[in-house]
Design an enzyme around this catalytic site. Structure first.
Site, mmCIF file in Angstrom:
data_model
loop_
_atom_site.group_PDB
_atom_site.id
_atom_site.type_symbol
_atom_site.label_atom_id
_atom_site.label_comp_id
_atom_site.label_asym_id
_atom_site.label_seq_id
_atom_site.Cartn_x
_atom_site.Cartn_y
_atom_site.Cartn_z
ATOM 1 N N LYS A 11 0.825 -1.534 -0.081
ATOM 2 C CA LYS A 11 -0.109 0.197 0.002
ATOM 3 C C LYS A 11 0.671 0.844 0.271
ATOM 4 O O LYS A 11 2.125 1.438 0.265
ATOM 5 C CB LYS A 11 -0.960 -0.328 1.136
ATOM 6 C CG LYS A 11 -2.133 -0.970 0.668
ATOM 7 C CD LYS A 11 -3.056 -0.921 2.260
ATOM 8 C CE LYS A 11 -4.170 -2.015 2.621
ATOM 9 N NZ LYS A 11 -5.171 -2.430 3.117
ATOM 10 N N TYR A 51 -12.610 -2.091 -3.327
ATOM 11 C CA TYR A 51 -13.056 -2.624 -2.311
ATOM 12 C C TYR A 51 -14.457 -2.024 -1.468
ATOM 13 O O TYR A 51 -15.306 -2.547 -0.998
ATOM 14 C CB TYR A 51 -12.554 -1.315 -0.918
ATOM 15 C CG TYR A 51 -11.093 -2.189 -0.783
ATOM 16 C CD1 TYR A 51 -10.466 -3.194 -0.109
ATOM 17 C CD2 TYR A 51 -9.850 -0.992 -1.425
ATOM 18 C CE1 TYR A 51 -9.194 -3.029 0.417
ATOM 19 C CE2 TYR A 51 -8.475 -1.171 -0.655
ATOM 20 C CZ TYR A 51 -8.819 -2.746 0.081
ATOM 21 O OH TYR A 51 -7.379 -2.882 1.064
ATOM 22 N N ASN A 114 -2.978 -0.559 7.284
ATOM 23 C CA ASN A 114 -1.168 -1.199 7.455
ATOM 24 C C ASN A 114 -0.933 -2.054 6.670
ATOM 25 O O ASN A 114 -0.849 -3.026 7.174
ATOM 26 C CB ASN A 114 -3.732 -1.698 8.194
ATOM 27 C CG ASN A 114 -3.806 -2.619 6.988
ATOM 28 O OD1 ASN A 114 -3.491 -2.421 5.556
ATOM 29 N ND2 ASN A 114 -4.718 -3.504 7.618
ATOM 30 N N HIS A 117 -2.263 -5.283 1.434
ATOM 31 C CA HIS A 117 -3.293 -6.324 1.179
ATOM 32 C C HIS A 117 -2.712 -7.607 1.259
ATOM 33 O O HIS A 117 -1.543 -8.011 -0.050
ATOM 34 C CB HIS A 117 -4.345 -5.852 -0.046
ATOM 35 C CG HIS A 117 -4.745 -6.350 -0.033
ATOM 36 N ND1 HIS A 117 -6.961 -6.634 -0.056
ATOM 37 C CD2 HIS A 117 -5.108 -7.316 -1.386
ATOM 38 C CE1 HIS A 117 -7.048 -7.845 -0.634
ATOM 39 N NE2 HIS A 117 -6.061 -7.715 -1.112
ATOM 40 N N GLU A 128 -9.706 -10.270 -7.670
ATOM 41 C CA GLU A 128 -8.370 -9.141 -7.851
ATOM 42 C C GLU A 128 -6.715 -9.025 -8.774
ATOM 43 O O GLU A 128 -7.235 -8.746 -8.881
ATOM 44 C CB GLU A 128 -7.862 -9.836 -6.143
ATOM 45 C CG GLU A 128 -8.512 -8.824 -5.149
ATOM 46 C CD GLU A 128 -8.668 -9.040 -3.449
ATOM 47 O OE1 GLU A 128 -7.711 -10.259 -3.224
ATOM 48 O OE2 GLU A 128 -9.683 -8.962 -2.693
HETATM 49 P P1 IDP Z 1 -7.898 -6.875 4.904
HETATM 50 O O1 IDP Z 1 -6.895 -6.086 4.199
HETATM 51 O O2 IDP Z 1 -6.988 -8.041 6.197
HETATM 52 O O3 IDP Z 1 -8.394 -8.380 3.864
HETATM 53 P P2 IDP Z 1 -10.195 -5.951 4.884
HETATM 54 O O4 IDP Z 1 -11.380 -6.737 6.047
HETATM 55 O O5 IDP Z 1 -10.891 -6.459 3.950
HETATM 56 O O6 IDP Z 1 -8.977 -6.815 5.964
HETATM 57 O O7 IDP Z 1 -10.099 -4.898 5.082
HETATM 58 C C1 IDP Z 1 -10.087 -3.575 4.166
HETATM 59 C C2 IDP Z 1 -8.945 -3.051 4.934
HETATM 60 O O8 IDP Z 1 -9.458 -1.769 5.601
HETATM 61 C C3 IDP Z 1 -7.843 -3.092 5.500
HETATM 62 O O9 IDP Z 1 -6.625 -3.784 5.262
HETATM 63 C C4 IDP Z 1 -7.676 -1.846 6.139
HETATM 64 O O10 IDP Z 1 -6.884 -0.938 5.471
HETATM 65 C C5 IDP Z 1 -9.342 -1.129 6.174
HETATM 66 N N1 IDP Z 1 -10.184 -0.885 7.385
HETATM 67 C C6 IDP Z 1 -10.332 -2.780 7.922
HETATM 68 N N2 IDP Z 1 -11.875 -2.712 8.590
HETATM 69 C C7 IDP Z 1 -10.671 -1.256 9.558
HETATM 70 C C8 IDP Z 1 -11.086 -0.690 10.271
HETATM 71 O O11 IDP Z 1 -11.916 -1.225 11.459
HETATM 72 N N3 IDP Z 1 -10.908 0.502 10.844
HETATM 73 C C9 IDP Z 1 -9.935 1.400 9.561
HETATM 74 N N4 IDP Z 1 -9.999 0.144 9.322
HETATM 75 C C10 IDP Z 1 -10.367 -0.878 7.950
HETATM 76 MG MG MG Z 2 -9.694 -8.542 2.900
#
Ligand code: IDP
Ligand code: MG
Length: 143
Positions: A11, A51, A114, A117, A128
Site C-alpha cells: 500500500k 473494496y 496497515n 493487502h 483481484e
Molecule cells: P484485510 O485487508 O485484512 O483483508 P478487510 O476487512 O478486507 O481487511 O479490510 C480492508 C482494509 O480496510 C484493511 O486492510 C484496512 O486498510 C481497512 N480496514 C478494515 N477494517 C478497518 C477498521 O475497523 N478500521 C479502519 N480501517 C479498517
Molecule cells: Mg480483505
C-alpha cells in the site's frame, strides 16, 4: 503439489517509506514466486470498486483516500497454499493484533494504513488478480 495464486498489494505508505525492496525480498525468501508485478496509482473509482464489499463501513472514505494517496505495488504471488501463507505473513488486519514478526506488526501506521493487502479466498484472489493483470502479464511456469 497444487500451486495457488494470491494478489498482494504493497500500500502507499510502505511505498512512500522506500520499503518496496525489503518487502519483495521477504516474499521471495518466504518461498513465494512472483509471477506478476507492477507499480500503479489507483483513482477513486478503481479503489471503490476493488473494496466494494466495504462500501458501507465507517472507515470506507478514509480507506479510499489512503489508497489513492500514492502509488502502490500489485503483485501475484504463487506457492502452495499461497492465500493462507501470504495472509499469515502480513498479519492481522488490525496492526495492534498482528503477531510479532508479521509485516503489519512491523510496518503498519494505523488500522486503515496497515500497509498490505492479501486476497482472503480463492474467489477473491481470482477477482483481484484479474482486476489488475492481463493474461499476458502473468508469468507462471516460464522460469
Ligand atoms: P484485510 O485487508 O485484512 O483483508 P478487510 O476487512 O478486507 O481487511 O479490510 C480492508 C482494509 O480496510 C484493511 O486492510 C484496512 O486498510 C481497512 N480496514 C478494515 N477494517 C478497518 C477498521 O475497523 N478500521 C479502519 N480501517 C479498517
Ligand atoms: Mg480483505
Amino acid at each position: 503439489m497444487t500451486l495457488e495464486r494470491t494478489l498482494s498489494i504493497i500500500k502507499p505508505n510502505i511505498v512512500a517509506k522506500n520499503l518496496i525492496g525489503k518487502i519483495i525480498n521477504k516474499f521471495e525468501i518466504t518461498g513465494f514466486k512472483i509471477i506478476g508485478i507492477k507499480m500503479i496509482r489507483l483513482n477513486k473509482q478503481q479503489v471503490e470498486n476493488f473494496y466494494k464489499l466495504h462500501i458501507n463501513r465507517y472507515f470506507f472514505k478514509d480507506l479510499v483516500n489512503f489508497m489513492i494517496s500514492g502509488p502502490i505495488i500489485v503483485a501475484i504471488l504463487e506457492s502452495e497454499n499461497a492465500i493462507k501463507l501470504h495472509r499469515e505473513l502480513i498479519g492481522d488486519t488490525n496492526p495492534l493484533k498482528a503477531l510479532k514478526g508479521t509485516l503489519r506488526a512491523e510496518y503498519a501506521d494505523s488500522y486503515t494504513e496497515n500497509g498490505f493487502h492479501g486476497s482472503d479466498s480463492e474467489k477473491s484472489a481470482m477477482f483481484e488478480i484479474n482486476y489488475f493483470f492481463r493474461k499476458d502479464e502473468i508469468f507462471s511456469g516460464v522460469n
